[in-house]
Design a protein around this motif. Structure first.
Motif, PDB file in Angstrom:
ATOM      1  N   GLN A 132       1.272  -0.859  -0.097  1.00 16.38           N
ATOM      2  CA  GLN A 132       0.285  -0.138   0.571  1.00 16.38           C
ATOM      3  C   GLN A 132       0.783   0.900   0.076  1.00 16.38           C
ATOM      4  O   GLN A 132       2.000   1.380   0.548  1.00 16.38           O
ATOM      5  CB  GLN A 132      -0.515   0.115   1.343  1.00 16.38           C
ATOM      6  N   VAL A 133       0.675   1.806  -0.367  1.00 16.48           N
ATOM      7  CA  VAL A 133       1.583   3.751  -0.535  1.00 16.48           C
ATOM      8  C   VAL A 133       0.466   4.377  -0.099  1.00 16.48           C
ATOM      9  O   VAL A 133      -0.262   4.815  -0.592  1.00 16.48           O
ATOM     10  CB  VAL A 133       1.710   3.610  -2.586  1.00 16.48           C
ATOM     11  N   ILE A 134       1.308   5.650   0.657  1.00 15.40           N
ATOM     12  CA  ILE A 134       0.370   5.802   1.807  1.00 15.40           C
ATOM     13  C   ILE A 134       1.166   7.017   1.172  1.00 15.40           C
ATOM     14  O   ILE A 134       2.050   7.401   1.649  1.00 15.40           O
ATOM     15  CB  ILE A 134       0.297   5.624   2.680  1.00 15.40           C
ATOM     16  N   GLY A 135      -0.026   8.425   1.426  1.00 20.55           N
ATOM     17  CA  GLY A 135       0.717   9.886   1.074  1.00 20.55           C
ATOM     18  C   GLY A 135      -0.220  10.634   1.734  1.00 20.55           C
ATOM     19  O   GLY A 135      -1.145  10.637   2.699  1.00 20.55           O
ATOM     20  N   VAL A 136       0.074  12.152   1.732  1.00 20.21           N
ATOM     21  CA  VAL A 136      -0.606  13.306   1.364  1.00 20.21           C
ATOM     22  C   VAL A 136      -0.929  13.993   0.302  1.00 20.21           C
ATOM     23  O   VAL A 136      -1.616  13.221  -0.566  1.00 20.21           O
ATOM     24  CB  VAL A 136       0.696  14.485   2.496  1.00 20.21           C
ATOM     25  N   GLU A 137      -2.109  14.561   0.585  1.00 22.38           N
ATOM     26  CA  GLU A 137      -2.687  15.443  -0.253  1.00 22.38           C
ATOM     27  C   GLU A 137      -2.113  16.199  -1.441  1.00 22.38           C
ATOM     28  O   GLU A 137      -1.074  16.864  -0.303  1.00 22.38           O
ATOM     29  CB  GLU A 137      -4.265  16.259   0.461  1.00 22.38           C
ATOM     30  N   GLY A 138      -2.813  16.388  -2.176  1.00 23.34           N
ATOM     31  CA  GLY A 138      -1.481  16.457  -3.242  1.00 23.34           C
ATOM     32  C   GLY A 138      -0.288  15.939  -3.854  1.00 23.34           C
ATOM     33  O   GLY A 138       0.245  16.878  -4.902  1.00 23.34           O
ATOM     34  N   LEU A 139      -0.223  14.950  -3.568  1.00 23.85           N
ATOM     35  CA  LEU A 139       1.037  14.585  -3.682  1.00 23.85           C
ATOM     36  C   LEU A 139       0.436  13.545  -4.560  1.00 23.85           C
ATOM     37  O   LEU A 139       1.294  13.709  -5.654  1.00 23.85           O
ATOM     38  CB  LEU A 139       1.891  13.264  -2.584  1.00 23.85           C
ATOM     39  N   ALA A 140      -0.539  12.983  -5.214  1.00 21.91           N
ATOM     40  CA  ALA A 140      -0.780  12.210  -6.300  1.00 21.91           C
ATOM     41  C   ALA A 140      -0.870  12.688  -7.281  1.00 21.91           C
ATOM     42  O   ALA A 140      -0.512  12.198  -8.543  1.00 21.91           O
ATOM     43  CB  ALA A 140      -2.356  11.267  -5.898  1.00 21.91           C
ATOM     44  N   GLU A 141      -1.172  14.001  -7.391  1.00 28.83           N
ATOM     45  CA  GLU A 141      -1.401  14.727  -8.216  1.00 28.83           C
ATOM     46  C   GLU A 141       0.176  15.138  -8.439  1.00 28.83           C
ATOM     47  O   GLU A 141      -0.453  14.999 -10.310  1.00 28.83           O
ATOM     48  CB  GLU A 141      -2.169  15.974  -7.947  1.00 28.83           C
ATOM     49  N   LYS A 142       0.632  15.528  -7.616  1.00 28.63           N
ATOM     50  CA  LYS A 142       2.128  15.845  -8.144  1.00 28.63           C
ATOM     51  C   LYS A 142       3.280  15.351  -8.798  1.00 28.63           C
ATOM     52  O   LYS A 142       3.686  15.413 -10.011  1.00 28.63           O
ATOM     53  CB  LYS A 142       2.026  16.328  -7.167  1.00 28.63           C
ATOM     54  N   ARG A 143       2.373  13.341  -8.373  1.00 27.62           N
ATOM     55  CA  ARG A 143       2.518  12.992  -8.798  1.00 27.62           C
ATOM     56  C   ARG A 143       2.807  12.522 -10.976  1.00 27.62           C
ATOM     57  O   ARG A 143       3.135  11.998 -11.465  1.00 27.62           O
ATOM     58  CB  ARG A 143       3.450  11.571  -8.173  1.00 27.62           C
ATOM     59  N   ALA A 144       1.268  12.925 -11.177  1.00 29.23           N
ATOM     60  CA  ALA A 144       1.223  12.379 -12.386  1.00 29.23           C
ATOM     61  C   ALA A 144       1.190  13.756 -12.767  1.00 29.23           C
ATOM     62  O   ALA A 144       1.068  13.202 -14.308  1.00 29.23           O
ATOM     63  CB  ALA A 144      -0.620  12.638 -12.017  1.00 29.23           C
ATOM     64  N   ALA A 145       1.808  14.581 -13.023  1.00 28.26           N
ATOM     65  CA  ALA A 145       2.116  15.590 -13.799  1.00 28.26           C
ATOM     66  C   ALA A 145       3.366  15.686 -13.434  1.00 28.26           C
ATOM     67  O   ALA A 145       3.313  15.243 -14.584  1.00 28.26           O
ATOM     68  CB  ALA A 145       1.557  16.938 -12.783  1.00 28.26           C
ATOM     69  N   ALA A 146       3.748  14.792 -13.021  1.00 25.57           N
ATOM     70  CA  ALA A 146       5.933  14.280 -13.431  1.00 25.57           C
ATOM     71  C   ALA A 146       5.708  13.198 -14.066  1.00 25.57           C
ATOM     72  O   ALA A 146       6.799  13.260 -14.859  1.00 25.57           O
ATOM     73  CB  ALA A 146       6.353  14.339 -11.881  1.00 25.57           C
ATOM     74  N   ALA A 147       4.447  12.142 -14.088  1.00 25.49           N
ATOM     75  CA  ALA A 147       4.944  11.188 -14.757  1.00 25.49           C
ATOM     76  C   ALA A 147       4.717  11.283 -16.559  1.00 25.49           C
ATOM     77  O   ALA A 147       4.878  10.964 -16.770  1.00 25.49           O
ATOM     78  CB  ALA A 147       3.740  10.444 -14.302  1.00 25.49           C
ATOM     79  N   LYS A 148       3.740  12.625 -16.636  1.00 23.07           N
ATOM     80  CA  LYS A 148       3.311  12.830 -17.879  1.00 23.07           C
ATOM     81  C   LYS A 148       4.377  13.861 -18.481  1.00 23.07           C
ATOM     82  O   LYS A 148       4.878  14.387 -20.327  1.00 23.07           O
ATOM     83  CB  LYS A 148       1.595  13.652 -17.744  1.00 23.07           C
ATOM     84  N   ASP A 149       5.682  13.707 -17.846  1.00 18.94           N
ATOM     85  CA  ASP A 149       6.611  15.567 -17.966  1.00 18.94           C
ATOM     86  C   ASP A 149       7.897  14.491 -18.407  1.00 18.94           C
ATOM     87  O   ASP A 149       8.212  13.397 -17.795  1.00 18.94           O
ATOM     88  CB  ASP A 149       7.522  16.321 -16.528  1.00 18.94           C
ATOM     89  N   PRO A 150       8.595  14.742 -19.367  1.00 19.44           N
ATOM     90  CA  PRO A 150       9.665  13.603 -20.096  1.00 19.44           C
ATOM     91  C   PRO A 150      10.662  14.369 -19.264  1.00 19.44           C
ATOM     92  O   PRO A 150      11.943  13.360 -19.388  1.00 19.44           O
ATOM     93  CB  PRO A 150       9.621  13.993 -22.187  1.00 19.44           C
TER      94      PRO A 150
END
Length: 222
Positions: free
Chosen positions: A100-118
């Motif tokens: 299970q991956v556990i984090g704080v609000e905003g982190l999932a969105e931050k990582r999702a944006a980074a995943a789209k950045d080459p």
């Protein structure tokens, strides 16, 4: 930018230390903004159930894998305890897909944006979060029965990095990310051949956030 923050040869510089039979730290060099040597430290904790959890995961080196295997290799929880301590979450999640991956609000969105950045080190790496702590549900979010037996935890959304603070009750140990600094980062830089307090920015930051005396910098930062 990540190459300036974390070492390119983590196996050569990481210090793996058993603090107690249940707690192991993974200490590495880390420079905030590539300038301020605050050090990095991951923490592996074995729950009384035998499951393993990792907080602020560092590079998953062969030596770290060996330590996990020594402890049973039953990694069930990958915890990013604030919005900054997540660089190696994808690496651990790939190696332990059932964790299970556990984090704080905003982190999932931050990582999702980074995943789209080459140009991002997280490019293409989509990590599902099983548990997300939010200010709206402060005090209501729980992780699991086995985890909650061993840990007390508090979400501090008022902190600029949105901190999760954990207390491992069996060993009475506090685990934090950027909630408290303990500088200079002596152990983290002990295998580099370089001084932990190198650079004027590092020394200035250390003076402002030191734990000695009245620790006014720490108190004001919090």
């Amino acid at each position: 930018m990540t190459s300036k923050l974390v070492p390119s040869n983590p196996s050569a510089v990481m210090v793996i230390r058993d603090i107690t039979p249940n707690i192991t730290t993974l200490s590495v060099p880390f420079a905030r903004f590539g300038l301020i040597r605050v050090g990095g430290r991951g923490t592996i904790v074995r729950l009384t159930s035998g499951a393993l959890s990792v907080f602020s995961p560092t590079a998953l080196t062969p030596e770290v894998r060996a330590k996990l295997q020594e402890k049973g290799d039953n990694l069930k929880y990958i915890i990013a305890p604030d919005i900054e301590h997540h660089i190696f979450v994808s690496e651990w999640a790939r190696a332990y897909p059932s964790a299970q991956v556990i984090g704080v609000e905003g982190l999932a969105e931050k990582r999702a944006a980074a995943a789209k950045d080459p140009k991002s080190p997280s490019h293409g790496a989509q990590v599902p979060f099983a548990t997300v702590f939010t200010e709206k549900l402060k005090g209501q979010v729980r992780i699991s029965e086995e985890f909650d037996r061993d840990f007390e935890y508090e979400y501090v959304p008022e902190h600029m990095n949105k901190e999760l603070v954990f207390c491992y009750k069996p060993d009475r140990t506090l685990i934090v990310a950027d909630y408290l600094f303990n500088l200079p980062a002596t152990e983290q830089y002990s295998r580099t051949g370089e001084a932990a307090d190198k650079g004027i920015m590092t020394r200035l930051f250390g003076a402002l956030t030191g734990t000695q005396g009245r620790a006014l910098g720490q108190k004001r930062f919090l």
